[in-house]
Design a protein around this motif. Structure first.
Motif, PDB file in Angstrom:
ATOM      1  N   LEU A 124       0.906  -1.132   0.031  1.00 56.13           N
ATOM      2  CA  LEU A 124       0.117   0.222  -0.124  1.00 56.13           C
ATOM      3  C   LEU A 124       0.860   1.202   0.182  1.00 56.13           C
ATOM      4  CD1 LEU A 124      -2.683  -0.760   2.597  1.00 56.13           C
ATOM      5  CD2 LEU A 124      -2.694  -1.256  -0.095  1.00 56.13           C
ATOM      6  N   ALA A 125       2.023   1.141   0.523  1.00 59.50           N
ATOM      7  CA  ALA A 125       2.830   2.369   0.865  1.00 59.50           C
ATOM      8  C   ALA A 125       3.377   2.736  -0.670  1.00 59.50           C
ATOM      9  CB  ALA A 125       3.975   2.001   1.750  1.00 59.50           C
ATOM     10  N   GLN A 126       3.335   2.003  -1.553  1.00 58.23           N
ATOM     11  CA  GLN A 126       3.939   2.223  -2.850  1.00 58.23           C
ATOM     12  C   GLN A 126       2.717   2.804  -3.749  1.00 58.23           C
ATOM     13  OE1 GLN A 126       6.100  -1.179  -4.338  1.00 58.23           O
ATOM     14  NE2 GLN A 126       7.024  -1.442  -2.110  1.00 58.23           N
ATOM     15  N   ARG A 127       1.551   2.732  -3.458  1.00 59.96           N
ATOM     16  CA  ARG A 127       0.303   2.884  -4.329  1.00 59.96           C
ATOM     17  C   ARG A 127      -0.278   4.601  -4.131  1.00 59.96           C
ATOM     18  NH1 ARG A 127      -0.475  -2.043  -6.415  1.00 59.96           N
ATOM     19  NH2 ARG A 127       0.054  -3.952  -5.302  1.00 59.96           N
ATOM     20  N   LYS A 132      -4.783   2.033  -3.659  1.00 58.02           N
ATOM     21  CA  LYS A 132      -4.854   1.421  -2.285  1.00 58.02           C
ATOM     22  C   LYS A 132      -6.036   0.740  -2.164  1.00 58.02           C
ATOM     23  CE  LYS A 132      -1.542   4.360  -0.309  1.00 58.02           C
ATOM     24  NZ  LYS A 132      -1.214   5.349   1.128  1.00 58.02           N
ATOM     25  N   GLN A 133      -6.979   1.664  -2.483  1.00 54.63           N
ATOM     26  CA  GLN A 133      -8.559   1.176  -2.258  1.00 54.63           C
ATOM     27  C   GLN A 133      -8.626  -0.108  -2.917  1.00 54.63           C
ATOM     28  OE1 GLN A 133     -10.814   2.169  -0.128  1.00 54.63           O
ATOM     29  NE2 GLN A 133      -9.811   4.078   0.524  1.00 54.63           N
ATOM     30  N   LYS A 134      -8.345  -0.196  -4.332  1.00 48.96           N
ATOM     31  CA  LYS A 134      -8.648  -0.979  -5.360  1.00 48.96           C
ATOM     32  C   LYS A 134      -7.973  -2.333  -4.836  1.00 48.96           C
ATOM     33  CE  LYS A 134      -9.667   1.819  -9.624  1.00 48.96           C
ATOM     34  NZ  LYS A 134      -9.095   2.062 -10.723  1.00 48.96           N
ATOM     35  N   THR A 135      -6.749  -2.157  -4.549  1.00 51.43           N
ATOM     36  CA  THR A 135      -5.921  -3.343  -4.225  1.00 51.43           C
ATOM     37  C   THR A 135      -6.679  -4.101  -2.886  1.00 51.43           C
ATOM     38  OG1 THR A 135      -3.863  -2.375  -4.762  1.00 51.43           O
ATOM     39  CG2 THR A 135      -3.698  -4.325  -3.208  1.00 51.43           C
ATOM     40  N   CYS A 136      -7.146  -3.298  -1.987  1.00 52.56           N
ATOM     41  CA  CYS A 136      -7.870  -4.021  -0.754  1.00 52.56           C
ATOM     42  C   CYS A 136      -9.257  -4.471  -1.224  1.00 52.56           C
ATOM     43  CB  CYS A 136      -7.767  -2.891   0.203  1.00 52.56           C
ATOM     44  SG  CYS A 136      -6.512  -2.845   1.427  1.00 52.56           S
ATOM     45  N   GLN A 137      -9.865  -3.742  -1.940  1.00 51.07           N
ATOM     46  CA  GLN A 137     -11.160  -4.352  -2.326  1.00 51.07           C
ATOM     47  C   GLN A 137     -11.183  -5.610  -3.049  1.00 51.07           C
ATOM     48  OE1 GLN A 137     -12.926  -0.975  -4.532  1.00 51.07           O
ATOM     49  NE2 GLN A 137     -13.248   0.217  -2.667  1.00 51.07           N
ATOM     50  N   PHE A 138     -10.075  -5.711  -3.982  1.00 51.29           N
ATOM     51  CA  PHE A 138      -9.489  -7.086  -4.789  1.00 51.29           C
ATOM     52  C   PHE A 138      -9.329  -8.105  -3.822  1.00 51.29           C
ATOM     53  CE2 PHE A 138      -6.866  -9.696  -6.954  1.00 51.29           C
ATOM     54  CZ  PHE A 138      -7.404 -10.195  -7.808  1.00 51.29           C
ATOM     55  N   ARG A 139      -8.287  -7.809  -2.854  1.00 47.48           N
ATOM     56  CA  ARG A 139      -7.956  -8.879  -2.176  1.00 47.48           C
ATOM     57  C   ARG A 139      -9.360  -9.374  -1.106  1.00 47.48           C
ATOM     58  NH1 ARG A 139      -6.983 -12.834  -0.438  1.00 47.48           N
ATOM     59  NH2 ARG A 139      -5.216 -13.868   0.444  1.00 47.48           N
TER      60      ARG A 139
END
Length: 244
Positions: A124-127, A132-139
């Motif tokens: 997340l620190a690199q996004r 960040k939201q999309k990455t978490c929602q996908f996971r």
């Protein structure tokens, strides 16, 4: 002819039943059970870190993370608690007392490695905020249905029943593994490099873990591969060693 055939089938059935009755029951050895318990605890820390990192983003992602985490806890709390209880029993001879806590270096390393695995996966620190939201929602969307229980993992499922025989009365799994003491990543102290350099030639895959760094008090564990071999507690740079 019919009678002979009937007799032959009956005799064969008796032999098969007798053979089954004489088979030795399959038992799980302690080493395999401890590996399963260790894997369960690693997964528990990993998922807890995923949920907390995503919840920290706020908004709908936070609500989703909290909701899915509760579902995950409902599905796995008993197994995690049982695994932690069994793991603690197996680690009993590899522990030490520090600041009123009973700790196990291998449990601390397990928890730190699992947290790092989750954090590095999300990155997340690199996004950007949107990513960040999309990455978490996908996971988070992947943690549902038959993927929710830890027993969907073939490395865990065969050991569920036996581990559950170690289920404790207290089902609080927030700090699992208990022997990790909730310790997070800690900066290396002033004595770290001296200790690590001295330990380095003693074995292959030598590793020094920082457990506490509150100068003048420090604590470290030396590992050879995955196994902790000694604890060093230091004050003003002078250390006492406890072999494990």
């Amino acid at each position: 002819m019919i009678n002979k055939r009937y007799f032959s089938l009956a005799a064969l059935g008796a032999v098969l039943i007798s053979g089954c009755a004489n088979q030795t029951p399959i038992t799980t050895d302690a080493n395999s059970l401890e590996k399963a318990a260790t894997h369960i605890l690693s997964e528990a820390v990993y998922f807890s870190t995923l949920f907390s990192n995503c919840a920290a983003l706020g908004g709908d992602t936070e609500l989703d993370a909290i909701d899915i985490q509760q579902n995950w806890i409902n599905a796995n709390a008993k197994l995690v608690a049982a695994a932690d209880s069994y793991y603690s029993q197996q680690q009993a001879n590899r522990t030490f007392s520090y600041k009123g806590q009973t700790l196990a270096p291998e449990a601390i390393r397990l928890a730190l490695d699992a947290r790092a695995r989750a954090t590095n996966e999300l990155a997340l620190a690199q996004r950007s905020p949107v990513n960040k939201q999309k990455t978490c929602q996908f996971r988070l969307a992947q943690i549902s249905g038959n993927r929710l229980p830890l027993t969907s993992d073939p490395l865990i499922a065969p050991y569920q029943a036996e581990l559950l025989t170690h289920l404790p009365l207290d089902l609080n799994i927030a700090d699992a593994p208990q022997l990790a003491g909730g310790i997070s990543d800690i900066n290396k102290g002033a004595t770290y490099f001296t200790i690590a350099k001295a330990h380095e030639p003693s074995c292959t895959a030598a590793y020094t873990l920082t457990i506490a760094n509150q100068w003048p008090n420090e604590a470290y564990a030396n590992f050879c591969g995955a196994n902790a071999v000694e604890i060093l507690t230091c004050e003003w740079g002078k250390c006492e060693t406890k072999k494990l």
